[in-house]
Each structure stands twice: as structure tokens, then as C-alpha cells.
Scaffold this motif. Structure first.
Motif, mmCIF file in Angstrom:
data_model
loop_
_atom_site.group_PDB
_atom_site.id
_atom_site.type_symbol
_atom_site.label_atom_id
_atom_site.label_comp_id
_atom_site.label_asym_id
_atom_site.label_seq_id
_atom_site.Cartn_x
_atom_site.Cartn_y
_atom_site.Cartn_z
ATOM 1 N N LEU A 41 27.321 -94.229 -16.900
ATOM 2 C CA LEU A 41 26.506 -93.832 -18.052
ATOM 3 C C LEU A 41 27.113 -94.329 -19.361
ATOM 4 C CD1 LEU A 41 25.541 -90.206 -16.946
ATOM 5 C CD2 LEU A 41 24.081 -92.241 -16.977
ATOM 6 N N SER A 42 28.435 -94.350 -19.450
ATOM 7 C CA SER A 42 28.991 -94.831 -20.725
ATOM 8 C C SER A 42 28.788 -96.337 -20.862
ATOM 9 C CB SER A 42 30.444 -94.393 -20.924
ATOM 10 O OG SER A 42 31.262 -95.106 -20.071
ATOM 11 N N ARG A 43 28.762 -97.053 -19.738
ATOM 12 C CA ARG A 43 28.434 -98.489 -19.830
ATOM 13 C C ARG A 43 26.996 -98.686 -20.319
ATOM 14 N NH1 ARG A 43 32.159 -98.902 -15.743
ATOM 15 N NH2 ARG A 43 33.772 -100.415 -16.260
ATOM 16 N N ILE A 44 26.094 -97.835 -19.850
ATOM 17 C CA ILE A 44 24.695 -97.964 -20.291
ATOM 18 C C ILE A 44 24.612 -97.763 -21.809
ATOM 19 C CG2 ILE A 44 22.413 -96.852 -20.149
ATOM 20 C CD1 ILE A 44 22.901 -96.583 -17.131
ATOM 21 N N GLU A 45 25.351 -96.790 -22.311
ATOM 22 C CA GLU A 45 25.360 -96.570 -23.763
ATOM 23 C C GLU A 45 25.966 -97.773 -24.483
ATOM 24 O OE1 GLU A 45 23.693 -94.282 -25.380
ATOM 25 O OE2 GLU A 45 23.045 -93.653 -23.393
ATOM 26 N N ALA A 46 27.041 -98.331 -23.919
ATOM 27 C CA ALA A 46 27.687 -99.492 -24.551
ATOM 28 C C ALA A 46 26.722 -100.687 -24.592
ATOM 29 C CB ALA A 46 28.953 -99.865 -23.782
ATOM 30 N N LEU A 47 25.933 -100.840 -23.538
ATOM 31 C CA LEU A 47 24.966 -101.947 -23.496
ATOM 32 C C LEU A 47 23.899 -101.782 -24.571
ATOM 33 C CD1 LEU A 47 24.663 -102.183 -19.623
ATOM 34 C CD2 LEU A 47 25.384 -104.069 -21.123
ATOM 35 N N LYS A 48 23.455 -100.526 -24.741
ATOM 36 C CA LYS A 48 22.452 -100.260 -25.785
ATOM 37 C C LYS A 48 23.041 -100.625 -27.151
ATOM 38 C CE LYS A 48 20.026 -96.148 -24.051
ATOM 39 N NZ LYS A 48 19.897 -94.719 -24.322
ATOM 40 N N LYS A 49 24.271 -100.146 -27.387
ATOM 41 C CA LYS A 49 24.926 -100.394 -28.683
ATOM 42 C C LYS A 49 25.107 -101.881 -28.928
ATOM 43 C CE LYS A 49 27.643 -96.397 -29.828
ATOM 44 N NZ LYS A 49 28.332 -95.814 -28.662
ATOM 45 N N ALA A 50 25.397 -102.630 -27.868
ATOM 46 C CA ALA A 50 25.625 -104.071 -28.017
ATOM 47 C C ALA A 50 24.320 -104.814 -28.312
ATOM 48 C CB ALA A 50 26.285 -104.625 -26.762
ATOM 49 N N GLY A 51 23.183 -104.138 -28.189
ATOM 50 C CA GLY A 51 21.914 -104.751 -28.574
ATOM 51 C C GLY A 51 21.077 -105.290 -27.432
ATOM 52 N N TYR A 52 21.476 -105.003 -26.198
ATOM 53 C CA TYR A 52 20.688 -105.478 -25.054
ATOM 54 C C TYR A 52 19.408 -104.668 -24.885
ATOM 55 C CZ TYR A 52 24.732 -108.013 -23.067
ATOM 56 O OH TYR A 52 25.779 -108.873 -22.844
ATOM 57 N N GLU A 53 18.406 -105.290 -24.269
ATOM 58 C CA GLU A 53 17.373 -104.522 -23.580
ATOM 59 C C GLU A 53 18.060 -104.045 -22.297
ATOM 60 O OE1 GLU A 53 13.667 -106.466 -22.755
ATOM 61 O OE2 GLU A 53 13.490 -107.235 -24.786
ATOM 62 N N VAL A 54 17.997 -102.751 -22.041
ATOM 63 C CA VAL A 54 18.783 -102.214 -20.929
ATOM 64 C C VAL A 54 17.874 -101.674 -19.831
ATOM 65 C CG1 VAL A 54 20.585 -100.567 -20.272
ATOM 66 C CG2 VAL A 54 20.627 -101.605 -22.538
ATOM 67 N N GLY A 55 18.247 -101.980 -18.609
ATOM 68 C CA GLY A 55 17.512 -101.463 -17.464
ATOM 69 C C GLY A 55 18.417 -100.647 -16.569
ATOM 70 N N SER A 56 17.849 -99.613 -15.961
ATOM 71 C CA SER A 56 18.605 -98.866 -14.967
ATOM 72 C C SER A 56 17.623 -98.399 -13.891
ATOM 73 C CB SER A 56 19.345 -97.695 -15.606
ATOM 74 O OG SER A 56 20.253 -97.141 -14.673
ATOM 75 N N GLY A 57 18.117 -97.584 -12.966
ATOM 76 C CA GLY A 57 17.192 -97.171 -11.924
ATOM 77 C C GLY A 57 17.866 -96.365 -10.836
ATOM 78 N N LEU A 58 17.057 -96.106 -9.803
ATOM 79 C CA LEU A 58 17.453 -95.193 -8.728
ATOM 80 C C LEU A 58 17.179 -95.830 -7.372
ATOM 81 C CD1 LEU A 58 15.356 -92.136 -9.988
ATOM 82 C CD2 LEU A 58 17.771 -92.600 -10.543
#
Ligand code: SAM
Ligand code: SF4
Length: 331
Positions: free
Chosen positions: A165-182
Motif C-alpha cells: 500500500l505504501s508503494r501505491i501511495e508513492a506511485l500516486k505521488k510520483a505522478g503515475y496513473e496507478v492501477g491495482s487489483g484483486l
């Protein structure tokens, strides 16, 4: 939607209503267009040991390969020739490729083709994310698989949900369009866990949301577990669409691994994206996350043509656009 409502829908309380509402919302926001992403699976080496995945480091039966940078960029050239608007550069968690190697792939891809570049490289150091973004990488896919801490720890030994989850936040901060899933129906996942997972995934306010059913791989510790239900995956996709009207939602190849044709059917229950493999056929069979992955061993051009025909079969239109995020934080 409340968790109890979601649990009821997951149990099939109103399939016709759920699926038609999800489809109507998809048409309202995306018309009849389906975005294509060409996936370049450049290495099946992995330092992780996820119990569900055939690429896990403990799997000694897999023949391992690595593509070099020129070979990867040749796949990007193919994406350009086939008029695909996005390439997804994916691998196991393979740190033999340095941050500079990945940087060369990003820079080269941007030079070769006018495509969006998505990375799906697993748990890389957060500092690398900004480096690649500065070189032109646009998007990053990092599935949480489940938000249930105990289940996560069991399925991904030695790894913590909080780190993902902290990587997902870091990706958002870095300016990426971010994808995740289940992964739906992961061994040990209950309907209550899945309902909560769908809510927590939606709360992340992401650009891309992928749910695929669990497909057992005999060369993993979960080889004897039951296959995920296609219907449950469809219900989860439809619920995600209702909760995230503007997100890009792929219909995953795991669906097709369980039943040929299920992937295009997913485009009628909320999904608006398909991700055909561009991996050279000399190695694509070894990207064996689960049986049936890349089972269609035609060359990449034939694979993409088949995907386009499948999209047309369900009355939709294969798009050549990049399919950028429509969510408002990207303007
Ligand atoms: N190593 C990177 C990572 O884990 O993020 C990217 C590659 S990994 C093979 C891509 C995805 O494959 C994972 O996020 C997981 O959801 C999916 N996957 C792996 N094993 C699976 C299985 N048995 N059934 C369904 N999906 C699976
Ligand atoms: Fe490696 Fe990703 Fe497979 Fe886990 S899911 S074993 S990190 S390739």
C-alpha cells in the motif's frame, strides 16, 4: 454501497440488474470503445514466492528466460505497427534488470512509438518510481491481490500488505496513473473478505482496477485448490464499475484461461480494456503464471487480430487510442 449489499450481490442476489447497470455505466463513459494494451512479458524470473503464482522462485519446473533491451524494444515496435496505444512492460520481480536498464526500456519505447508506457515490475524501490516517471513512464500496475492482512501474508510469504500500500501511495505521488487489483477466490478468501476488498480498492481512487479469478497452477503450493468462479469475478468487476464509473477496468486473461470466450464476455459486465500479449512466441509459453496463460501460441500480430475480432463479436469497437485515465485528478 454497504458491505452487506455487496456481499448479497456477490452471492447472486440480482445478476441481471447488476450486469446491465454496470454495462450501461460503461457505455455511458466509454461508448462502445475498448482500449487495447499490448503486454510485453520480458522476464519470468522472480525473487518472490507467492503461493499462487507459477513464476515463484521455488518453482523449479519452469524454464526461465530474460529478454534483453533490444528484444523488448522490438516488441514496442510491433505495438506501434499494430496500432496499440499502450504497452505494458511486465515481469516477475526480477532485479537483474537495474533501474537504469528499465530506464533504457522507457526511453527507448518513447522514442520508438507514440504509446503510453505502463510498468508492472512488482515491488521495486520507491525511489525508482520517480526516476522512471521522469524518463516518460506513464502508468504503473501493482495489484494488492487482497486487503486482508492475514490472507495477504499467507499468500505472499514474508511480505506485508502495508508495504504494497505504501508503494501505491508513492506511485500516486510520483505522478503515475496507478492501477491495482484483486484475485477473486484466492484460497482462503471468503465472500466477506472480497466485499471488503472491493470497497477498500475503490477507496484508493485509482485509475485502473483489475480483478481476475484465481487459476490454480499445479507447480505451486495451491495447485490442488479449486479454480476461481468466473461468475464471482464478473460480479466483482460489475460492482467495481458501479463504485468507480470512470476507472479503466480490464477483462483479464485469467478469465479466458478458465473458459475460452469469458474475457470478451467480461466486456459486457463493466470492463473496458483488454490486454493481449506481445511477448515473442519463443518464450511466451514460459510466462506460465497459471495454466492456459498465453495458451494461444500464434505470433503476436495474430493474437492481437484475434482479440480485435473477439471484441467485435460482442458488438464493441477495438480502439487505437491510448485510453488515458478519465479520473478527475488527471485533469
Ligand atoms: N511480479 C509482479 C507483481 O507481482 O506485481 C508482476 C507480475 S505478476 C505475474 C502479475 C499478476 O499475476 C499478479 O499481480 C497476480 O494478480 C496475477 N497472478 C499470479 N498468479 C495468479 C493465479 N494463479 N491466478 C490468477 N492470477 C494470478
Ligand atoms: Fe513473482 Fe509477481 Fe508471481 Fe508473486 S505474483 S511470484 S511477485 S511474478
Amino acid at each position: 454501497m454497504r458491505p452487506s449489499e455487496i456481499t448479497q450481490l456477490l452471492a447472486g442476489a440480482d445478476d441481471p440488474g447488476l450486469f446491465s447497470a454496470a454495462d450501461a455505466l460503461t457505455r455511458q463513459n466509454f461508448g462502445n470503445e475498448v482500449f487495447l494494451r499490448g503486454v510485453i512479458e520480458f522476464s519470468n524470473h522472480c525473487e518472490k514466492n507467492c503461493r499462487y503464482c507459477g513464476l515463484r522462485r521455488g518453482n523449479r519446473r519452469l524454464s526461465r528466460y530474460r529478454l534483453d533491451v533490444p528484444d523488448i524494444l522490438a516488441c514496442v515496435g510491433l505495438a506501434r505497427d499494430l496500432q496499440l496505444g499502450t504497452v505494458v512492460v511486465q515481469s516477475g520481480d526480477d532485479f537483474a534488470y537495474t533501474r537504469e536498464d528499465i530506464g533504457r526500456i522507457v526511453t527507448g519505447a518513447r522514442e520508438i512509438a507514440d504509446v503510453a508506457v505502463t510498468l508492472s515490475l512488482g515491488d521495486r524501490p520507491e525511489a525508482d518510481f520517480a526516476y522512471w516517471h521522469a524518463l516518460g513512464a506513464n502508468r504503473y500496475l501493482l495489484k494488492v491481490e487482497t486487503f486482508d492482512e492475514a490472507l495477504y501474508a499467507r499468500c505472499r510469504p514474508g511480505l506485508l500488505l502495508s508495504d504494497r500500500l505504501s508503494r501505491i501511495e508513492a506511485l500516486k505521488k510520483a505522478g503515475y496513473e496507478v492501477g491495482s487489483g484483486l484475485i477473486t477466490d484466492l484460497p482462503g478468501m471468503t465472500p466477506e473478505i472480497l466485499a471488503k476488498d472491493l470497497i477498500r480498492l475503490s477507496d484508493l481512487d485509482l485509475d485502473m482496477l483489475a480483478v481476475g479469478p484465481f487459476v490454480p497452477n499445479p507447480d505451486t503450493p495451491y495447485g490442488d485448490e479449486a479454480s476461481g468462479s468466473i461468475l464471482t469475478a464478473f460480479r466483482a468487476m460489475a460492482i467495481l464499475r458501479l463504485l468507480n464509473p470512470l476507472a479503466n477496468i480490464p477483462s483479464t486473461s485469467a478469465l479466458n484461461a478458465l473458459r475460452d470466450g469469458a474475457r470478451e464476455q467480461g466486456l459486457t459486465v463493466g470492463a473496458n480494456v483488454v490486454m493481449p500479449s506481445l511477448t515473442p512466441e519463443t518464450v511466451s509459453g514460459d510466462y506460465a503464471i497459471y495454466p492456459g496463460k498465453n495458451a494461444f501460441r500464434a505470433d503476436a500480430a495474430a493474437r492481437v487480430a484475434a482479440v480485435r475480432r473477439a471484441i467485435e463479436r460482442v458488438g464493441l469497437v477495438p480502439s487505437t487510442a491510448r485510453g488515458n485515465s478519465k479520473r478527475k485528478h488527471h485533469g
